[in-house]
Structures are given as C-alpha cells and as structure tokens.
Design a protein around this motif. Sequence first.
Motif, short mmCIF file in Angstrom:
data_model
loop_
_atom_site.label_atom_id
_atom_site.label_comp_id
_atom_site.label_asym_id
_atom_site.label_seq_id
_atom_site.Cartn_x
_atom_site.Cartn_y
_atom_site.Cartn_z
N ILE A 103 0.84 -1.20 0.00
CA ILE A 103 0.00 0.00 0.00
C ILE A 103 0.87 1.26 0.00
O ILE A 103 0.62 2.21 -0.74
CB ILE A 103 -0.95 0.00 1.22
N ILE A 104 1.93 1.24 0.81
CA ILE A 104 2.82 2.41 0.91
C ILE A 104 3.57 2.64 -0.40
O ILE A 104 3.63 3.76 -0.91
CB ILE A 104 3.81 2.23 2.07
N TYR A 105 4.13 1.56 -0.98
CA TYR A 105 4.84 1.71 -2.25
C TYR A 105 3.91 2.15 -3.37
O TYR A 105 4.30 2.94 -4.25
CB TYR A 105 5.53 0.40 -2.62
N LEU A 106 2.67 1.65 -3.33
CA LEU A 106 1.69 2.08 -4.33
C LEU A 106 1.39 3.57 -4.16
O LEU A 106 1.30 4.31 -5.15
CB LEU A 106 0.41 1.25 -4.19
N GLY A 107 1.25 4.01 -2.91
CA GLY A 107 1.03 5.43 -2.64
C GLY A 107 2.19 6.28 -3.14
O GLY A 107 1.97 7.36 -3.72
N VAL A 108 3.43 5.80 -2.93
CA VAL A 108 4.61 6.54 -3.40
C VAL A 108 4.62 6.59 -4.93
O VAL A 108 4.96 7.62 -5.52
CB VAL A 108 5.90 5.88 -2.87
N PHE A 109 4.26 5.49 -5.57
CA PHE A 109 4.17 5.47 -7.04
C PHE A 109 3.18 6.52 -7.53
O PHE A 109 3.49 7.31 -8.45
CB PHE A 109 3.75 4.09 -7.52
N ALA A 146 -1.34 5.68 2.91
CA ALA A 146 0.09 5.38 2.95
C ALA A 146 0.80 6.24 3.99
O ALA A 146 1.64 5.75 4.77
CB ALA A 146 0.71 5.59 1.57
N ILE A 147 0.46 7.53 4.04
CA ILE A 147 1.06 8.43 5.04
C ILE A 147 0.69 7.98 6.45
O ILE A 147 1.54 7.92 7.35
CB ILE A 147 0.59 9.88 4.81
N ALA A 148 -0.59 7.66 6.66
CA ALA A 148 -1.06 7.24 7.99
C ALA A 148 -0.38 5.94 8.44
O ALA A 148 0.00 5.80 9.61
CB ALA A 148 -2.57 7.08 7.98
N TYR A 158 6.24 -2.33 17.22
CA TYR A 158 5.82 -3.62 16.68
C TYR A 158 5.46 -3.53 15.20
O TYR A 158 5.58 -4.49 14.45
CB TYR A 158 4.61 -4.15 17.47
N PHE A 159 5.01 -2.34 14.77
CA PHE A 159 4.56 -2.16 13.39
C PHE A 159 5.61 -1.48 12.52
O PHE A 159 5.29 -0.96 11.44
CB PHE A 159 3.25 -1.37 13.37
N LYS A 160 6.86 -1.48 12.96
CA LYS A 160 7.93 -0.86 12.18
C LYS A 160 8.10 -1.58 10.85
O LYS A 160 8.22 -2.80 10.78
CB LYS A 160 9.24 -0.90 12.97
N LEU A 161 8.12 -0.81 9.77
CA LEU A 161 8.20 -1.37 8.41
C LEU A 161 9.52 -1.07 7.72
O LEU A 161 10.02 -1.89 6.96
CB LEU A 161 7.04 -0.82 7.56
N PHE A 162 10.08 0.12 7.95
CA PHE A 162 11.31 0.54 7.29
C PHE A 162 12.24 1.20 8.30
O PHE A 162 11.85 1.49 9.44
CB PHE A 162 11.00 1.55 6.17
N SER A 163 13.47 1.45 7.86
CA SER A 163 14.40 2.21 8.70
C SER A 163 13.88 3.64 8.84
O SER A 163 13.05 4.10 8.05
CB SER A 163 15.79 2.22 8.08
N LYS A 164 14.38 4.37 9.83
CA LYS A 164 13.92 5.73 10.08
C LYS A 164 14.18 6.63 8.88
O LYS A 164 13.32 7.43 8.49
CB LYS A 164 14.62 6.29 11.32
N SER A 165 15.36 6.53 8.28
CA SER A 165 15.70 7.38 7.14
C SER A 165 14.81 7.10 5.93
O SER A 165 14.37 8.02 5.23
CB SER A 165 17.17 7.21 6.76
N LEU A 170 10.17 8.45 2.32
CA LEU A 170 8.87 8.11 1.74
C LEU A 170 7.80 9.11 2.17
O LEU A 170 6.96 9.53 1.37
CB LEU A 170 8.46 6.69 2.16
N LEU A 171 7.86 9.52 3.45
CA LEU A 171 6.90 10.51 3.95
C LEU A 171 7.04 11.84 3.22
O LEU A 171 6.05 12.51 2.93
CB LEU A 171 7.09 10.72 5.46
N PHE A 172 8.27 12.21 2.92
CA PHE A 172 8.53 13.47 2.22
C PHE A 172 7.89 13.47 0.84
O PHE A 172 7.21 14.42 0.44
CB PHE A 172 10.03 13.71 2.11
#
Length: 405
Positions: A103-109, A146-148, A158-165, A170-172
């Motif tokens: 969902i997040i990668y689709l949002g970024v796309f 995706a942002i949420a 527990y829900f960590k998906l990616f590194s902080k950077s 992605l948020l940017f």
Amino acid sequence: MLILSFFAQRVISSIEVNTIILSLFAFFLILINKGKFFKQDFELLFLPILLIVIGVFTAVFNKPDTYDLIRDLIYFSKPVILILTGYFVARSIVDWKTIFKTIIYLGVFYAVYHISHTIIFTDYSNLSVSSIRNTNGLSNIVIIFAIALLILSRRITYFKLFSKSKTNSLLFILSISFILYFSRTMFLGLLFLILGFLNYLKLNKKGLKYLTLLIIFFSSLYIYLFNANISRKGGTLETFLYKLKVAPSEIFSPKLNLKNHAQLWDHWRAYEAYCAIQGLNEKPSTYINGKGFGALVDLKFPAPLSKEGNIRYIPILHNGYVYILYKTGILGLLTYLYFLFFLYYQSYIKTKSIKVRTFRNLVSATAVYLIFSSLIIVGLYNPDEEIALFLGIFLYLKSNAIKKI
C-alpha cells in the motif's frame, strides 16, 4: 493481486466495465480461498447487502427506467464487491507487513506520478487551485492511507516497516503530493486516519483531549477565515483558503439564488441535498423506504454538470446520507449508520494483544473517515474511491489476528 485490484479501481474510468472486472476478480479470489469468511465479517457484510434489497424492492413499485435502475444497482453493489476483493486479497497474502508495504509503495508510485504530472502539465500562466486540480487530479485516498500507515509504523515499534531514514524519505515524497492536491477532503481525512490509527478517536480521557484540541484548532481557523478578506479569485493559497471558508455552508446552506452561478457552485452539495429532500416531501411515505433504485433527483433547472451538455435529473449526490435516504429511506439510512457504528466500535473492544488492538483501530479509523466523507463525497458509495478495498483488507487482518490468539 493487491496492486491489480487498486489499479483496476482507479485506472478504469467506466464504472460499468470497472465493476464487471472487479466482480470477476472478486469471484476468482473467493474461489481460490474457498469462500472462507469469518462469521462476524459475514454478518457485517449483510448490512450493505440489505441496502441493495431495500432499493430493489422499492424500485419494483415505482417502475423506474431500466438503465437508471441498473446504474443504481451497480453503485450500491460496487462497495460490496470491493470489500470482498480486499478481504480475499488479504487472505491470500500470508504476511500483513507485505500488505502494508505494498500500500505504501503504491502510494509513493502515485505520488511520484502526481508530482511529475503537476510539474510538467500545469499551466503556470494561469495558476490557480482549480486549474492545478483539474489538470492533475482532485484527490487520491491511497496517498493518505500510505502516510497514515508510515506514521503508525514510526509510533509503534511492533509495526515498524522501514528504517527511520527510509520512512522519512517516503513521507517526504507522499507529503509533497498530498500538498499539491489542495484537497480539503484529503486534509481532514488524513487527520482522522492518523488519530484513528493511533487510537485517539475514542471518547475516553485521551480521545476527549485530542477532540478538544481539534475543536480549538478549527474554531481558531474559521475565526480567522471569516474575519479575513479572502477572495474566491485570489492566488493559489488564497483560493484554497476560500474553499476552506465556504466548506461548512457548502454542505448545510440550501437557500440560494439560482441566478447567481458563483454562489450556487460554492454551495452545490447543499443544493443537491435540498432538491432530494424536496423530492421526498412530495410524498412523505417515501421517507420510510425511499424512492428506490432508478429514482432521479430533480435539480429544477438544467445544470452544466457534464461535457455532453446540461443535466436536470441526477442519479447520485455528494451527500451520502441524503443519497441513501433518497434511494432507500429511513430504513436504509439507519442500516448504513449501524454499519458505520459497528465499524467504529471496534476500537472500544478491549484486548491485551497490541496487534489485534491496532488492527481494530484501523477498522475504526476507516469508519470515522467514512462518517466524514459521507457528508461530502458519498462515503462508501463513492464510485471513484478505494475506501471499500481498505475496509475489506483491514477487516480480514483484524479477524485473522483475533483467530490466532
């Protein structure tokens, strides 16, 4: 399959073709999953199906045009199809993190495409909010989900998906696209989703604190907007602020001068709803079960709502509550409200599992988004949004997590 279901919903513009393809896709998914539903989810899905039954039953007595009847049947059936698609797509994927990342990668796309399209195709000689939005798109619900989800992954270990950077990068990208949409619906929708995902929308001590802060924020904003000299024909930012200023009256102000087209357009949602209520008032008994599928709302004059020409009778409204009331009456409206309440109530059910609690919050936050969006973009019955797909996905994740414990 998850990406294809989202693409099919957004890319295929014809609602008839769109619904047929998604129906076949849902049927295929149900077959490979052997139609296995969790009992509580099957009972919940019965509610939007009941709305269809009421609409069809009433239509039998009113004898509408066949085309209009089929069109309404599609509008009301599509959310059920999308919920089933999302539900069984999620069931076909073992890892919930894979679903969230997709969902997040689709949002970024979508965000990268939107930003690029805005840079290339915007007419900078005639820059305004309306021209930017009309050229590059009005909204994209996938981006706010995706942002949420990224914010959720940052706040709960527990829900960590990616590194902080990577999360920040992605948020940017997503945030730039979010800003460029200049969408009031996306702005409020994202606010509700973030608060809901983080469990701040319950009516408890913590929830009331955030509710108070929201009231103070919006009260301050509208005090400023109503005291500032803001023109609907100002610059890009000023036009957006004007749209925020007229948002409440756009929904709740039916007394309009039909000869003043600017005023009418600023309050169009309210005018549509007003015409629908007037139609029900012609025969008060229709308040019970509505006018049925195929019934059209009389706008009292031909309005320039289509490229093909002016339209006087419309099949769908922006206000989802009035839309459901018009088609299925008080019976249908109460059914829809109960459906939304049942979804929202998920966050109140206590559990020691952080996984179950968070998935319940996802369902509850989606319900809050639907409660809000039903006022302005038909809510669950918006044919262009993917909200029902998200709902189906979150329902399965919630029920599957409960089963595992």
